[in-house]
Scaffold this active site. Sequence first.
Site, PDB file in Angstrom:
ATOM      1  N   ASN A   1       1.512   3.032  -2.608  1.00 32.63           N
ATOM      2  CA  ASN A   1       0.778   3.986  -3.456  1.00 32.63           C
ATOM      3  C   ASN A   1      -0.413   4.572  -2.701  1.00 32.63           C
ATOM      4  O   ASN A   1      -0.687   5.762  -2.789  1.00 32.63           O
ATOM      5  CB  ASN A   1       0.319   3.312  -4.751  1.00 32.63           C
ATOM      6  CG  ASN A   1       1.435   3.220  -5.765  1.00 32.63           C
ATOM      7  OD1 ASN A   1       1.763   4.186  -6.429  1.00 32.63           O
ATOM      8  ND2 ASN A   1       2.054   2.056  -5.850  1.00 32.63           N
TER       9      ASN A   1
ATOM     10  N   ASP B   1      -4.209  -4.259 -18.611  1.00 30.99           N
ATOM     11  CA  ASP B   1      -3.188  -3.235 -18.891  1.00 30.99           C
ATOM     12  C   ASP B   1      -3.313  -2.578 -20.268  1.00 30.99           C
ATOM     13  O   ASP B   1      -2.364  -1.983 -20.772  1.00 30.99           O
ATOM     14  CB  ASP B   1      -1.760  -3.803 -18.723  1.00 30.99           C
ATOM     15  CG  ASP B   1      -1.479  -4.228 -17.295  1.00 30.99           C
ATOM     16  OD1 ASP B   1      -2.055  -3.642 -16.377  1.00 30.99           O
ATOM     17  OD2 ASP B   1      -0.671  -5.159 -17.108  1.00 30.99           O
TER      18      ASP B   1
ATOM     19  N   GLY C   1       0.792  -1.228   0.000  1.00 32.52           N
ATOM     20  CA  GLY C   1       0.000   0.000   0.000  1.00 32.52           C
ATOM     21  C   GLY C   1       0.826   1.279   0.000  1.00 32.52           C
ATOM     22  O   GLY C   1       0.374   2.308   0.488  1.00 32.52           O
TER      23      GLY C   1
ATOM     24  N   HIS D   1       0.625   0.870 -13.188  1.00 29.30           N
ATOM     25  CA  HIS D   1       1.427  -0.288 -13.617  1.00 29.30           C
ATOM     26  C   HIS D   1       2.892   0.148 -13.702  1.00 29.30           C
ATOM     27  O   HIS D   1       3.192   1.194 -14.280  1.00 29.30           O
ATOM     28  CB  HIS D   1       0.933  -0.786 -14.982  1.00 29.30           C
ATOM     29  CG  HIS D   1       1.640  -2.015 -15.423  1.00 29.30           C
ATOM     30  ND1 HIS D   1       1.284  -3.276 -14.975  1.00 29.30           N
ATOM     31  CD2 HIS D   1       2.713  -2.195 -16.226  1.00 29.30           C
ATOM     32  CE1 HIS D   1       2.107  -4.170 -15.491  1.00 29.30           C
ATOM     33  NE2 HIS D   1       2.981  -3.539 -16.263  1.00 29.30           N
TER      34      HIS D   1
ATOM     35  N   SER E   1       3.023   3.747 -15.495  1.00 28.49           N
ATOM     36  CA  SER E   1       1.881   4.207 -16.294  1.00 28.49           C
ATOM     37  C   SER E   1       0.615   4.174 -15.457  1.00 28.49           C
ATOM     38  O   SER E   1       0.374   3.209 -14.735  1.00 28.49           O
ATOM     39  CB  SER E   1       1.663   3.267 -17.498  1.00 28.49           C
ATOM     40  OG  SER E   1       2.838   3.094 -18.245  1.00 28.49           O
TER      41      SER E   1
ATOM     42  N   ILE F   1      -7.856  -9.703 -10.960  1.00 27.48           N
ATOM     43  CA  ILE F   1      -8.311  -9.166 -12.244  1.00 27.48           C
ATOM     44  C   ILE F   1      -9.826  -9.018 -12.179  1.00 27.48           C
ATOM     45  O   ILE F   1     -10.536  -9.961 -11.829  1.00 27.48           O
ATOM     46  CB  ILE F   1      -7.879 -10.098 -13.404  1.00 27.48           C
ATOM     47  CG1 ILE F   1      -6.352 -10.078 -13.512  1.00 27.48           C
ATOM     48  CG2 ILE F   1      -8.527  -9.655 -14.716  1.00 27.48           C
ATOM     49  CD1 ILE F   1      -5.785 -11.083 -14.476  1.00 27.48           C
ATOM     50  N   LEU F   2     -10.307  -7.821 -12.478  1.00 28.91           N
ATOM     51  CA  LEU F   2     -11.743  -7.550 -12.395  1.00 28.91           C
ATOM     52  C   LEU F   2     -12.443  -8.017 -13.674  1.00 28.91           C
ATOM     53  O   LEU F   2     -11.877  -7.908 -14.772  1.00 28.91           O
ATOM     54  CB  LEU F   2     -11.976  -6.051 -12.173  1.00 28.91           C
ATOM     55  CG  LEU F   2     -11.429  -5.512 -10.840  1.00 28.91           C
ATOM     56  CD1 LEU F   2     -11.393  -3.990 -10.838  1.00 28.91           C
ATOM     57  CD2 LEU F   2     -12.251  -6.037  -9.654  1.00 28.91           C
TER      58      LEU F   2
ATOM     59  N   ASN G   1      -5.729   2.387 -12.849  1.00 28.36           N
ATOM     60  CA  ASN G   1      -4.730   1.470 -12.289  1.00 28.36           C
ATOM     61  C   ASN G   1      -3.342   2.056 -12.507  1.00 28.36           C
ATOM     62  O   ASN G   1      -3.126   2.842 -13.420  1.00 28.36           O
ATOM     63  CB  ASN G   1      -4.827   0.115 -13.007  1.00 28.36           C
ATOM     64  CG  ASN G   1      -3.842  -0.900 -12.461  1.00 28.36           C
ATOM     65  OD1 ASN G   1      -3.640  -1.017 -11.256  1.00 28.36           O
ATOM     66  ND2 ASN G   1      -3.194  -1.642 -13.343  1.00 28.36           N
TER      67      ASN G   1
HETATM   68  C1  GRF Z   1       3.104  -1.009  -7.613  1.00 25.32           C
HETATM   69  O1  GRF Z   1       4.392  -0.942  -8.132  1.00 25.32           O
HETATM   70  C2  GRF Z   1       2.068  -1.118  -8.709  1.00 25.32           C
HETATM   71  O2  GRF Z   1       2.475  -0.561  -9.903  1.00 25.32           O
HETATM   72  C3  GRF Z   1       1.937  -2.573  -8.888  1.00 25.32           C
HETATM   73  O3  GRF Z   1       2.088  -3.141  -7.613  1.00 25.32           O
HETATM   74  C4  GRF Z   1       2.866  -2.255  -6.794  1.00 25.32           C
HETATM   75  C5  GRF Z   1       2.058  -1.988  -5.568  1.00 25.32           C
HETATM   76  O4  GRF Z   1       2.805  -1.418  -4.560  1.00 25.32           O
HETATM   77  N1  GRF Z   1       0.689  -2.881  -9.568  1.00 25.32           N
HETATM   78  P1  GRF Z   1       2.124  -0.827  -3.266  1.00 25.32           P
HETATM   79  O5  GRF Z   1       1.225  -1.905  -2.661  1.00 25.32           O
HETATM   80  O6  GRF Z   1       1.357   0.392  -3.635  1.00 25.32           O
HETATM   81  O7  GRF Z   1       3.265  -0.528  -2.346  1.00 25.32           O
END
Ligand code: GRF
Length: 198
Positions: free
Chosen positions: A17, A153, A15, A112, A144, A95-96, A110
């Site tokens: 992000n 994606d 988490g 990526h 991205s 995957i939704l 999302n």
């Molecule tokens: C991120 O690098 C994201 O791009 C990928 O998984 C990672 C998640 O990291 N899909 P976090 O849980 O936000 O630390």
Amino acid sequence: MSKKLNLAVFISGSGSNLQSIIDACEAKDYPAKVKLVVSNNPEAYGLVRAKNANIPSVIINHKSFKTRHDFESAITKELTKQPIDLICLAGFMRILTADFISQWPDQIINTHPSLLPKFGGEGMFGDNVHKAVIAAGETQSGASIHYVIPEVDKGRLIAQISVPVLENDTYETLGERVRAEEHELYVNAIKKIAVERT
Ligand code: GRF
């Protein structure tokens, strides 16, 4: 500023992000607010981050449901308890289905960790992406932010940033460099959408 965009952030793990989005939302003039954190993983550290920030969270463990449809119905039930404008997938490892996605047109985004369309698609997640980038001898990678469509994606891009791949990079060092940029990119992409829509 007009109304803030109400976010639901979906996580499965660390988490980081989510944390950067929470931090950004603390600024008075940031045009979004995290209303709900959804995790399919009861052990996700992101749940602790949500708790520390006093943000409601819900665990919807996919393992407790017989079908993806049942799993997603449980998510939908939580989402409809309050107004949500945008779903932000942030390391969400499920995957939704097309069915779920069609209920949220242009409302699911999302992040990526590559320069899509390169190194995207099923199986390309987490460290696998950085390993593949290094194995391919790329000199640039990046992150991205894109809309979510049923093809993994492949949704249209909202924002992208390049990050150099250095000669001595391991997937860990590259991953760290990408993640740092990804955090800022995600926060800026949400802001851009909020400004356009509110
Ligand atoms: C991120 O690098 C994201 O791009 C990928 O998984 C990672 C998640 O990291 N899909 P976090 O849980 O936000 O630390």
